[in-house]
Motif scaffolding. Structure first.
Motif, PDB file in Angstrom:
ATOM      1  N   ILE A 190      -1.495 -23.649 -11.609  1.00  0.00           N
ATOM      2  CA  ILE A 190      -0.912 -22.824 -12.667  1.00  0.00           C
ATOM      3  C   ILE A 190      -0.996 -23.540 -14.012  1.00  0.00           C
ATOM      4  CG2 ILE A 190       1.288 -21.897 -13.494  1.00  0.00           C
ATOM      5  CD1 ILE A 190       1.821 -21.144 -10.568  1.00  0.00           C
ATOM      6  N   ALA A 191      -0.775 -24.870 -14.002  1.00  0.00           N
ATOM      7  CA  ALA A 191      -0.842 -25.630 -15.252  1.00  0.00           C
ATOM      8  C   ALA A 191      -2.233 -25.536 -15.858  1.00  0.00           C
ATOM      9  CB  ALA A 191      -0.468 -27.086 -14.990  1.00  0.00           C
ATOM     10  N   VAL A 192      -3.258 -25.692 -15.020  1.00  0.00           N
ATOM     11  CA  VAL A 192      -4.635 -25.642 -15.531  1.00  0.00           C
ATOM     12  C   VAL A 192      -4.934 -24.252 -16.091  1.00  0.00           C
ATOM     13  CG1 VAL A 192      -7.059 -25.703 -14.846  1.00  0.00           C
ATOM     14  CG2 VAL A 192      -5.509 -27.502 -14.081  1.00  0.00           C
ATOM     15  N   VAL A 193      -4.503 -23.212 -15.356  1.00  0.00           N
ATOM     16  CA  VAL A 193      -4.739 -21.846 -15.832  1.00  0.00           C
ATOM     17  C   VAL A 193      -4.034 -21.633 -17.174  1.00  0.00           C
ATOM     18  CG1 VAL A 193      -4.266 -19.414 -15.384  1.00  0.00           C
ATOM     19  CG2 VAL A 193      -5.134 -20.867 -13.546  1.00  0.00           C
ATOM     20  N   VAL A 194      -2.774 -22.086 -17.263  1.00  0.00           N
ATOM     21  CA  VAL A 194      -2.014 -21.905 -18.503  1.00  0.00           C
ATOM     22  C   VAL A 194      -2.711 -22.614 -19.660  1.00  0.00           C
ATOM     23  CG1 VAL A 194       0.109 -22.600 -19.675  1.00  0.00           C
ATOM     24  CG2 VAL A 194       0.236 -21.506 -17.449  1.00  0.00           C
ATOM     25  N   LEU A 195      -3.200 -23.832 -19.402  1.00  0.00           N
ATOM     26  CA  LEU A 195      -3.836 -24.588 -20.483  1.00  0.00           C
ATOM     27  C   LEU A 195      -5.162 -23.978 -20.905  1.00  0.00           C
ATOM     28  CD1 LEU A 195      -3.055 -28.279 -19.517  1.00  0.00           C
ATOM     29  CD2 LEU A 195      -2.146 -26.946 -21.401  1.00  0.00           C
ATOM     30  N   ILE A 196      -5.837 -23.289 -19.960  1.00  0.00           N
ATOM     31  CA  ILE A 196      -7.102 -22.642 -20.329  1.00  0.00           C
ATOM     32  C   ILE A 196      -6.816 -21.373 -21.124  1.00  0.00           C
ATOM     33  CG2 ILE A 196      -9.114 -21.420 -19.412  1.00  0.00           C
ATOM     34  CD1 ILE A 196      -9.093 -23.496 -17.114  1.00  0.00           C
ATOM     35  N   VAL A 197      -5.796 -20.631 -20.680  1.00  0.00           N
ATOM     36  CA  VAL A 197      -5.493 -19.355 -21.345  1.00  0.00           C
ATOM     37  C   VAL A 197      -4.828 -19.592 -22.702  1.00  0.00           C
ATOM     38  CG1 VAL A 197      -4.245 -17.186 -21.143  1.00  0.00           C
ATOM     39  CG2 VAL A 197      -5.330 -18.159 -19.140  1.00  0.00           C
ATOM     40  N   PHE A 198      -3.892 -20.557 -22.755  1.00  0.00           N
ATOM     41  CA  PHE A 198      -3.190 -20.875 -24.014  1.00  0.00           C
ATOM     42  C   PHE A 198      -3.496 -22.314 -24.407  1.00  0.00           C
ATOM     43  CE2 PHE A 198      -0.444 -18.028 -21.527  1.00  0.00           C
ATOM     44  CZ  PHE A 198      -0.425 -16.920 -22.369  1.00  0.00           C
ATOM     45  N   GLY A 238     -12.475 -38.104 -25.467  1.00  0.00           N
ATOM     46  CA  GLY A 238     -11.722 -38.766 -24.398  1.00  0.00           C
ATOM     47  C   GLY A 238     -10.232 -38.592 -24.598  1.00  0.00           C
ATOM     48  N   GLY A 239      -9.774 -38.778 -25.866  1.00  0.00           N
ATOM     49  CA  GLY A 239      -8.358 -38.601 -26.164  1.00  0.00           C
ATOM     50  C   GLY A 239      -7.904 -37.183 -25.911  1.00  0.00           C
ATOM     51  N   ARG A 294      -4.842 -33.399 -22.564  1.00  0.00           N
ATOM     52  CA  ARG A 294      -4.782 -32.235 -21.673  1.00  0.00           C
ATOM     53  C   ARG A 294      -4.257 -32.627 -20.304  1.00  0.00           C
ATOM     54  NH1 ARG A 294     -10.467 -29.418 -23.049  1.00  0.00           N
ATOM     55  NH2 ARG A 294      -9.859 -28.453 -25.006  1.00  0.00           N
ATOM     56  N   GLY A 295      -4.701 -33.811 -19.841  1.00  0.00           N
ATOM     57  CA  GLY A 295      -4.213 -34.286 -18.548  1.00  0.00           C
ATOM     58  C   GLY A 295      -2.708 -34.455 -18.557  1.00  0.00           C
ATOM     59  N   ILE A 296      -2.197 -35.058 -19.658  1.00  0.00           N
ATOM     60  CA  ILE A 296      -0.746 -35.276 -19.753  1.00  0.00           C
ATOM     61  C   ILE A 296      -0.019 -33.938 -19.776  1.00  0.00           C
ATOM     62  CG2 ILE A 296       1.081 -36.159 -21.249  1.00  0.00           C
ATOM     63  CD1 ILE A 296      -0.870 -38.382 -22.076  1.00  0.00           C
TER      64      ILE A 296
END
Lengths: 113, 178
Positions: free
Chosen positions: B38-46, B3-4, B9-11
């Motif tokens: 774009i944020a979601v893509v960036v967080l998935i890729v990096f 959950g944390g 990731r949300g933040i």
């Protein structure tokens, strides 16, 4: 109101510029690399912030102000990292002048990895 | 635990979206949704390393920290300027080891960042395991001044923990007298 903002912007820009100039002078005058790092990274941070505030007060446009805000945030987040990396590399390369140090707690530290 | 992780990731995604919107300079549905994608893509890729943050932000402590930080920065900037224009004087300095009392990763980083942004102090090295900061201080003329600086750093750490620390960190700070 507009005149007050203009004068404030003027003051911010001039002080910011002078701080940047002093950083340049310090860069020339300070004796060793670590001292110079202070000059290179610090008065420049406040100087940059003042210049950005001055620009924001003068431009008064949401698009420009948000960009200036980002410049401020990123320069404040990255300047310490850059300073730390150079300082650490310099110390390890023996570039710190030990005759200028009053105290050097790092000299005896075992954990230099 | 998971959950944390999702909260972090949300933040992060929200933060990246805010940066994107700020770059465009206008808040419209298109910039917001575009930024989020774009944020979601960036967080998935990096993927970001997990940052454990167990504290919470205290408004009063944060305000006090921020105010004092700005004051320190202005005062110290002019001290460095004064040193720069004192001709015929070679400024001496010191490398001081400061052991923090509540060395969490985030607390250590924030203290180091705040110290680095204030002129006259520069982080030369960090011992993460022991929570020691090695700080280069400009304009120190005697060992007594170096000790004085050490106390200033601990004061700064106290303000940071009061602003952002977790309950455990707070206890560690309050128990040990400065």
């Amino acid at each position: 109101m507009s005149a007050v903002l203009d004068v404030t912007a003027w003051v911010c820009l001039v002080i910011g510029g002078l701080l940047s100039l002093s950083a340049g002078v310090a860069l020339m005058r300070f004796p060793d690399l670590l001292s110079r790092m202070h000059a290179a990274t610090k008065p420049q941070v406040l100087g940059l912030l003042l210049v950005l505030i001055g620009c924001a007060l003068r431009l008064r446009d949401a698009v420009d102000i948000t960009t200036l805000l980002l410049v401020a945030v990123f320069s404040m987040a990255t300047a310490p990292v850059a300073a730390h990396m150079i300082g650490r590399a310099a110390y390890r390369a023996g570039q710190a002048r030990s005759d200028l140090l009053v105290v050097d707690d790092l000299a005896g530290a075992d954990d230099k990895r | 635990m998971t959950g944390g992780r999702w909260r972090d990731r949300g933040i992060a995604a929200l933060g990246l979206t805010v940066i994107w919107v700020l770059l465009w300079g206008s808040f419209t549905p298109l910039t917001f949704v575009g930024g989020l994608v774009i944020a979601v893509v960036v967080l998935i890729v990096f993927p970001l390393p997990a940052v454990t943050y167990s504290g919470r932000i205290h408004p009063l402590g944060t305000l006090r920290f921020a105010g004092r930080f700005v004051l320190d920065m202005v005062v110290a900037s002019f001290q460095v300027v004064a040193l720069a224009f004192r001709f015929g004087h070679v400024p001496r300095s010191a490398i001081v080891a400061v052991t923090l009392r509540a060395p969490s990763d985030l607390g250590l980083t924030m203290t180091a960042e705040a110290l680095s942004l204030v002129p006259g102090s520069l982080i030369v090295d960090v011992d993460r395991r022991k929570g020691v900061l090695y700080v280069h201080v400009l304009g120190v003329e005697s060992p007594a001044e170096a000790d004085k600086f050490k106390e200033d750093v601990l004061e700064l750490e106290r303000r940071i923990v009061r602003a952002f620390g977790s309950p455990a960190e707070r206890r560690a700070i309050e128990e040990v007298p400065a």
